[in-house]
Design a protein around this motif. Structure first.
Motif, PDB file in Angstrom:
ATOM      1  N   GLN A  54      22.671  26.353 -39.941  1.00  0.00           N
ATOM      2  CA  GLN A  54      22.155  25.753 -41.168  1.00  0.00           C
ATOM      3  C   GLN A  54      22.156  24.226 -41.060  1.00  0.00           C
ATOM      4  OE1 GLN A  54      20.909  27.691 -43.758  1.00  0.00           O
ATOM      5  NE2 GLN A  54      21.223  29.209 -42.150  1.00  0.00           N
ATOM      6  N   ASP A  55      22.756  23.695 -40.018  1.00  0.00           N
ATOM      7  CA  ASP A  55      22.846  22.241 -39.886  1.00  0.00           C
ATOM      8  C   ASP A  55      21.455  21.641 -39.727  1.00  0.00           C
ATOM      9  OD1 ASP A  55      25.592  22.587 -39.807  1.00  0.00           O
ATOM     10  OD2 ASP A  55      25.605  22.768 -37.624  1.00  0.00           O
ATOM     11  N   PRO A  56      21.330  20.387 -40.181  1.00  0.00           N
ATOM     12  CA  PRO A  56      20.110  19.682 -39.824  1.00  0.00           C
ATOM     13  C   PRO A  56      20.200  19.311 -38.350  1.00  0.00           C
ATOM     14  CG  PRO A  56      21.623  18.162 -40.856  1.00  0.00           C
ATOM     15  CD  PRO A  56      22.304  19.506 -40.832  1.00  0.00           C
ATOM     16  N   GLY A  57      19.186  18.717 -37.847  1.00  0.00           N
ATOM     17  CA  GLY A  57      19.245  18.254 -36.462  1.00  0.00           C
ATOM     18  C   GLY A  57      18.436  19.132 -35.545  1.00  0.00           C
ATOM     19  N   VAL A  58      18.620  18.873 -34.287  1.00  0.00           N
ATOM     20  CA  VAL A  58      17.790  19.494 -33.253  1.00  0.00           C
ATOM     21  C   VAL A  58      18.670  20.337 -32.349  1.00  0.00           C
ATOM     22  CG1 VAL A  58      16.377  18.996 -31.221  1.00  0.00           C
ATOM     23  CG2 VAL A  58      16.081  17.640 -33.303  1.00  0.00           C
ATOM     24  N   HIS A  59      18.153  21.480 -31.974  1.00  0.00           N
ATOM     25  CA  HIS A  59      18.898  22.406 -31.136  1.00  0.00           C
ATOM     26  C   HIS A  59      18.180  22.545 -29.792  1.00  0.00           C
ATOM     27  CE1 HIS A  59      21.828  25.971 -31.779  1.00  0.00           C
ATOM     28  NE2 HIS A  59      21.948  25.446 -30.593  1.00  0.00           N
ATOM     29  N   LEU A  60      18.940  22.377 -28.718  1.00  0.00           N
ATOM     30  CA  LEU A  60      18.401  22.551 -27.357  1.00  0.00           C
ATOM     31  C   LEU A  60      18.953  23.858 -26.806  1.00  0.00           C
ATOM     32  CD1 LEU A  60      19.327  18.929 -26.115  1.00  0.00           C
ATOM     33  CD2 LEU A  60      17.135  19.651 -27.098  1.00  0.00           C
ATOM     34  N   ILE A  61      18.093  24.855 -26.691  1.00  0.00           N
ATOM     35  CA  ILE A  61      18.545  26.201 -26.338  1.00  0.00           C
ATOM     36  C   ILE A  61      18.055  26.556 -24.940  1.00  0.00           C
ATOM     37  CG2 ILE A  61      18.493  28.629 -27.016  1.00  0.00           C
ATOM     38  CD1 ILE A  61      17.691  27.524 -29.880  1.00  0.00           C
ATOM     39  N   PRO A  62      18.987  26.793 -24.014  1.00  0.00           N
ATOM     40  CA  PRO A  62      18.570  27.125 -22.643  1.00  0.00           C
ATOM     41  C   PRO A  62      17.900  28.493 -22.579  1.00  0.00           C
ATOM     42  CG  PRO A  62      20.955  27.341 -22.893  1.00  0.00           C
ATOM     43  CD  PRO A  62      20.443  26.772 -24.185  1.00  0.00           C
ATOM     44  N   LEU A  63      16.811  28.588 -21.837  1.00  0.00           N
ATOM     45  CA  LEU A  63      16.139  29.872 -21.615  1.00  0.00           C
ATOM     46  C   LEU A  63      16.349  30.273 -20.162  1.00  0.00           C
ATOM     47  CD1 LEU A  63      12.799  29.266 -23.576  1.00  0.00           C
ATOM     48  CD2 LEU A  63      14.874  30.434 -24.347  1.00  0.00           C
ATOM     49  N   GLY A  64      17.301  31.132 -19.975  1.00  0.00           N
ATOM     50  CA  GLY A  64      17.604  31.582 -18.616  1.00  0.00           C
ATOM     51  C   GLY A  64      16.961  32.925 -18.373  1.00  0.00           C
TER      52      GLY A  64
END
Lengths: 256, 256
Positions: free
Chosen positions: A3-13
């Motif tokens: 729920q946080d604001p901001g940006v999420h960097l999600i690894p795609l393995g």
């Protein structure tokens, strides 16, 4: 989901070793399914150029390379593999610097980087002596991946193809965008006002390069097991203009 | 808080206009409380250099600047404000390029950038004609913020002070690290093996610059209302070595 604001960097393995002819879009969709994620409008996917190059057949075995006299002489001077230098010269429109064991060229695309982006790491089994070249047209590659993802998901997303390059004045490499589609390469702040109401006269942010660098943070490992990253939560100006537009024109290059 | 793997870039806003003598650590802690977050071991906080410079009194009004003859002549040639050029020259050890309205210098720290990092935007009310200089010693600034945060929170975190610089060959600016403490500036992959078991011979990632660029993504706005970013979930090698170590030594600079 956070729920946080901001940006999420999600690894795609979970992306298997890529072979010529593979569909990057299909591999990404399979990886997203494995990760339990579905694309949403506004997502950005950053893909390491290496898997794009492999899918496009931009790999070559040094066994098949006959070095020219020019490449052999240059390789002698740099104490480098003459077949590798031959490939680098073929990928380049000119040599920028060749000294201290460093070979910096301008590629046919206009990228200025070491070895024309030609890379041995993760290229193939050692006995094959394979090298990976840059995609022929990274903006088209990005557009193709984006279009294919859109057909399946109906989502308006952006795709960036990244690589890691050195810089003239700072040690180490940083991720940057070789190709892009769906996000404005430059974010223009000119004409906006600062916190005191003063108009900004010169501020353009290399948005796609910052996204590419951010993605590199979760990609970077020796074995490149994470060749793609989902960037979620970023607001950005959309554009179909490609990363080629970010290359500084030759007549404005003060460091030729 | 998200259960996803990956890295989260969380904007830290609610930081009031900073004045000389303010404690950046206290302002960050207040902002974290507003955001409902507590620091944990391994967090990285990226702080825009502008608020650090302001807190350290590194601001100057152009009303108080008497341009030298050298500055006046250079300003004439560049069609720039001679008082601003005077300040830039004072902050620099040498001029690298001065043409086409562009003034690139090497600062006393060794940063090579436009205008020695001297910036008018968000410096102060227009009538004050204030400019912000770079911190005198950004690595010390980072260390001080980190030490103060550690006293209060007992957490092992890292602090990076960032700025946005242009690049010789690509348009637009990207975030990079002026100062750092707690995270290794360079992540060294040499000696590790690729996915085929081949040893990497030359791969060093400018980790702090990639983190700085990632943070810029959620900072960047004309009014700089988000002067700090919490980077959570990143695994990184720890080090007390500062960002100064990432500057390429002069004798290895091929683009002087």
């Amino acid at each position: 989901v956070s729920q946080d604001p901001g940006v999420h960097l999600i690894p795609l393995g979970q992306i298997p070793d890529v072979a010529p002819g593979d569909s990057i879009a299909e591999l990404l969709l399979a990886s997203l399914r494995e990760t339990g994620l579905a694309l949403v409008d506004g997502d950005v996917i950053v893909v390491a150029h290496k898997i794009v190059s492999k899918a496009e057949g931009r790999i070559i075995s040094l066994h098949d390379v006959e070095p020219s006299l020019r490449a052999s002489a240059l390789a002698d001077r740099l104490e480098a593999d003459s077949r590798l230098v031959e490939v680098i010269l073929r990928e380049s429109r000119r040599v920028i610097r060749a000294e201290n064991g460093v070979l910096i060229t301008e590629t046919h695309h206009g990228f200025k980087c070491a070895h024309a982006g030609v890379d041995r790491s993760n290229a193939g089994p050692p006995e094959a002596d394979t090298v990976v070249l840059l995609p022929l047209d990274p903006d088209s590659s990005a557009r193709r991946v984006r279009d294919e993802l859109k057909v399946t998901t109906q989502c308006e997303i952006a795709v960036i193809i990244n690589d890691s390059h050195g810089r003239p004045w700072r040690m180490g490499t940083v991720g940057l965008a070789l190709g892009s589609c769906g996000v404005a390469p430059l974010k223009d702040l000119r004409g906006q006002t600062d916190m005191y109401g003063r108009e900004l006269v010169s501020s353009r942010i290399a948005l796609i390069d910052e996204i590419a660098a951010a993605a590199s943070l979760v990609m970077s490992g020796a074995d490149e097991r994470v060749p793609a990253v989902l960037v979620r939560g970023l607001s950005y100006p959309r554009s179909l203009q490609g990363a080629a537009s970010i290359l500084r024109p030759r007549d404005r290059d003060l460091f030729p």
